[in-house]
Design a protein around this motif. Sequence first.
Motif, mmCIF file in Angstrom:
data_model
loop_
_atom_site.group_PDB
_atom_site.id
_atom_site.type_symbol
_atom_site.label_atom_id
_atom_site.label_comp_id
_atom_site.label_asym_id
_atom_site.label_seq_id
_atom_site.Cartn_x
_atom_site.Cartn_y
_atom_site.Cartn_z
ATOM 1 N N ALA A 285 0.830 -1.205 0.000
ATOM 2 C CA ALA A 285 0.000 0.000 0.000
ATOM 3 C C ALA A 285 0.862 1.251 0.000
ATOM 4 N N THR A 286 1.950 1.212 0.748
ATOM 5 C CA THR A 286 2.880 2.351 0.785
ATOM 6 C C THR A 286 3.522 2.547 -0.573
ATOM 7 N N ARG A 287 3.951 1.444 -1.192
ATOM 8 C CA ARG A 287 4.546 1.547 -2.519
ATOM 9 C C ARG A 287 3.542 2.119 -3.524
ATOM 10 N N LYS A 288 2.319 1.682 -3.455
ATOM 11 C CA LYS A 288 1.303 2.138 -4.399
ATOM 12 C C LYS A 288 1.078 3.634 -4.285
ATOM 13 N N GLN A 289 1.168 4.166 -3.073
ATOM 14 C CA GLN A 289 1.010 5.616 -2.888
ATOM 15 C C GLN A 289 2.115 6.397 -3.599
ATOM 16 N N LEU A 290 3.296 5.797 -3.658
ATOM 17 C CA LEU A 290 4.458 6.476 -4.247
ATOM 18 C C LEU A 290 4.588 6.195 -5.730
ATOM 19 N N ASN A 291 4.515 4.909 -6.066
ATOM 20 C CA ASN A 291 4.730 4.474 -7.455
ATOM 21 C C ASN A 291 4.275 3.029 -7.551
ATOM 22 N N GLU A 292 3.364 2.748 -8.440
ATOM 23 C CA GLU A 292 2.749 1.423 -8.563
ATOM 24 C C GLU A 292 3.782 0.298 -8.632
ATOM 25 N N ASP A 293 4.833 0.512 -9.429
ATOM 26 C CA ASP A 293 5.849 -0.529 -9.611
ATOM 27 C C ASP A 293 7.206 -0.087 -9.056
ATOM 28 N N GLY A 294 7.170 0.794 -8.068
ATOM 29 C CA GLY A 294 8.408 1.368 -7.558
ATOM 30 C C GLY A 294 9.285 0.375 -6.821
ATOM 31 N N ILE A 295 10.503 0.801 -6.602
ATOM 32 C CA ILE A 295 11.488 -0.036 -5.923
ATOM 33 C C ILE A 295 11.229 -0.059 -4.420
ATOM 34 N N ILE A 296 11.358 -1.252 -3.852
ATOM 35 C CA ILE A 296 11.383 -1.411 -2.405
ATOM 36 C C ILE A 296 12.844 -1.645 -2.018
ATOM 37 N N LEU A 297 13.352 -0.790 -1.173
ATOM 38 C CA LEU A 297 14.735 -0.910 -0.708
ATOM 39 C C LEU A 297 14.724 -1.377 0.738
ATOM 40 N N THR A 298 15.620 -2.309 1.060
ATOM 41 C CA THR A 298 15.674 -2.837 2.417
ATOM 42 C C THR A 298 17.110 -3.190 2.778
ATOM 43 N N THR A 299 17.311 -3.628 3.994
ATOM 44 C CA THR A 299 18.634 -4.057 4.426
ATOM 45 C C THR A 299 18.859 -5.503 3.989
ATOM 46 N N GLU A 300 20.109 -5.910 4.014
ATOM 47 C CA GLU A 300 20.426 -7.281 3.615
ATOM 48 C C GLU A 300 19.766 -8.294 4.540
ATOM 49 N N LYS A 301 19.743 -7.977 5.822
ATOM 50 C CA LYS A 301 19.132 -8.879 6.808
ATOM 51 C C LYS A 301 17.628 -8.998 6.590
ATOM 52 N N ASP A 302 16.988 -7.869 6.258
ATOM 53 C CA ASP A 302 15.545 -7.901 6.003
ATOM 54 C C ASP A 302 15.223 -8.589 4.678
ATOM 55 N N TYR A 303 16.148 -8.496 3.733
ATOM 56 C CA TYR A 303 15.910 -9.071 2.411
ATOM 57 C C TYR A 303 15.686 -10.582 2.492
ATOM 58 N N VAL A 304 16.437 -11.262 3.364
ATOM 59 C CA VAL A 304 16.281 -12.718 3.449
ATOM 60 C C VAL A 304 14.915 -13.090 4.007
ATOM 61 N N ARG A 305 14.251 -12.137 4.702
ATOM 62 C CA ARG A 305 12.905 -12.399 5.215
ATOM 63 C C ARG A 305 11.808 -11.925 4.270
ATOM 64 N N LEU A 306 12.170 -11.053 3.342
ATOM 65 C CA LEU A 306 11.189 -10.518 2.382
ATOM 66 C C LEU A 306 11.246 -11.206 1.027
ATOM 67 N N GLN A 307 12.356 -11.872 0.746
ATOM 68 C CA GLN A 307 12.561 -12.457 -0.574
ATOM 69 C C GLN A 307 11.431 -13.419 -0.937
ATOM 70 N N GLY A 308 10.882 -13.234 -2.123
ATOM 71 C CA GLY A 308 9.795 -14.081 -2.605
ATOM 72 C C GLY A 308 8.419 -13.610 -2.200
ATOM 73 N N LYS A 309 8.352 -12.603 -1.326
ATOM 74 C CA LYS A 309 7.056 -12.107 -0.868
ATOM 75 C C LYS A 309 6.629 -10.836 -1.584
ATOM 76 N N LEU A 310 7.590 -10.156 -2.206
ATOM 77 C CA LEU A 310 7.325 -8.897 -2.897
ATOM 78 C C LEU A 310 8.164 -8.827 -4.162
ATOM 79 N N ALA A 311 7.689 -8.089 -5.137
ATOM 80 C CA ALA A 311 8.445 -7.902 -6.381
ATOM 81 C C ALA A 311 9.255 -6.615 -6.313
ATOM 82 N N ASN A 312 10.324 -6.594 -7.100
ATOM 83 C CA ASN A 312 11.156 -5.388 -7.252
ATOM 84 C C ASN A 312 11.758 -4.930 -5.926
#
Length: 340
Positions: A285-312
Motif C-alpha cells: 500500500a505504501t509503494r502504491k502511494q508512491l509508485n505502482e511498480d516502484g522499488i522497495i529498498l531494504t537491508t540485507e538482513k531484512d531481504y532474506v525475510r522478504l525475498q519471494g514475498k514482494l516484487a522489485n
Amino acid sequence: MKLVRFLLFPFAIIYDIITSIRNLFFDRGILKSTSFKIPVIAVGNLSVGGTGKTPQIEYLIRLLKDDYKIAVLSRGYKRKTKGFQLVNDSHTAEDVGDEPLQFYSKFKGIHVAVDVNRTEGIQKLQELIQPDIVLLDDAFQHRKVNAGHYILLTKYNDLYSKDFLLPTGNLRESRSGAKRAKSIVVTKCPSDMSDIEREKIKKQLKVLPEQQVFFTTISYDEDIKGEEKAINITDLKDEKVTLVTGIANPTPLLSYLDEKEIEYKHVKFPDHHHFSSQDILKIEATRKQLNEDGIILTTEKDYVRLQGKLANVFYIEIRTEFIKNEEGFNMQVEEFVRSF
C-alpha cells in the motif's frame, strides 16, 4: 521512559548480583565451561541492541575463508525450529533466523548452523563437518563455551562504559565482563574520527594492558542488489523509494540515503521482524502511494525475510571498515588461529 528506568534501578542491582555470581562461578570452575581443540572465536557485546555483530562476523569470514574451513554457529534468534540445525538450501529465515541464512546465502563454501546450546552445537559441527575454525555469533555471555578468542563490540555513541545494567540501562552484565575480551571494537564510528578522540575513548573504556582497542565504521555498498540485477544507488535519485527496515537502529541508513539525496518513505518494523501477510499488504500500500511498480529498498538482513514475498525488492549491503590498524586486528586473529 527515563523515569521508569530510574524507578527500576533496584532491579538492576539485583540483576547485577545474579550475573556477577554466575560469572564468578564460571571463573572459579564451579560452573563448567567447555574448551575445544580447534580455534573458537566469539563475537558479542555487553549491551542489548545492534552493535554491528553481523558485519563483524562477515569481516572474519572474508579474512579466514580462503585458508580454513569455516563454521558459523548462532542461536538463530526468533527462529521457529528447535535444536541443532545445519543450514541448507531448503531453509527459510523462519527456520533458522535471518542472520544465519544471510551468512549461508552470501558465502559459498562455509558452513552455518544454529543451536541455543553452543557447546552441543560445536560438538555436532565437529562430528558432521570437522571445521578448522568456529565463529560464535552473539556469544559473549555464553560462558558454557570457553572460546579461545573474544571480540567485544561497543557502539561509538553508546559505549558500555557509560551504560547501566538492565532494566535501568542496556547492559546484559556489568562492565567488568569486558575483561574477557582480547579485542574491543568500537563500532559505527565517524569515518573522520581523530587520534585524540580515539585515545579519549580508550581511557573511558579502561582497557587492560593486554587488550587492544580498534575502531570501525560502517560502509554502504554503492550498488544495491535484487534477485535478478544490481543497480547503482545514484539511479534512485529519480525514484520514489519505499524503504523497509526491521533492524535495531536504522538511523545510519536513513542518514546515508539523505546524503545521497534519495527520496523515500520509511516503513519501520521491530528488529528481526517476521513479515506477516498484513505487513506485506502494508508495504504494498505504501509503494502504491508512491509508485505502482516502484522499488522497495531494504537491508540485507531484512531481504532474506522478504525475498519471494514482494516484487522489485533490492537490498543495500554494509561492511565493517577499520579506521586505523586493520593489519593489527587481522594479525591478532590470525596468530590466534595459527596457535592451534
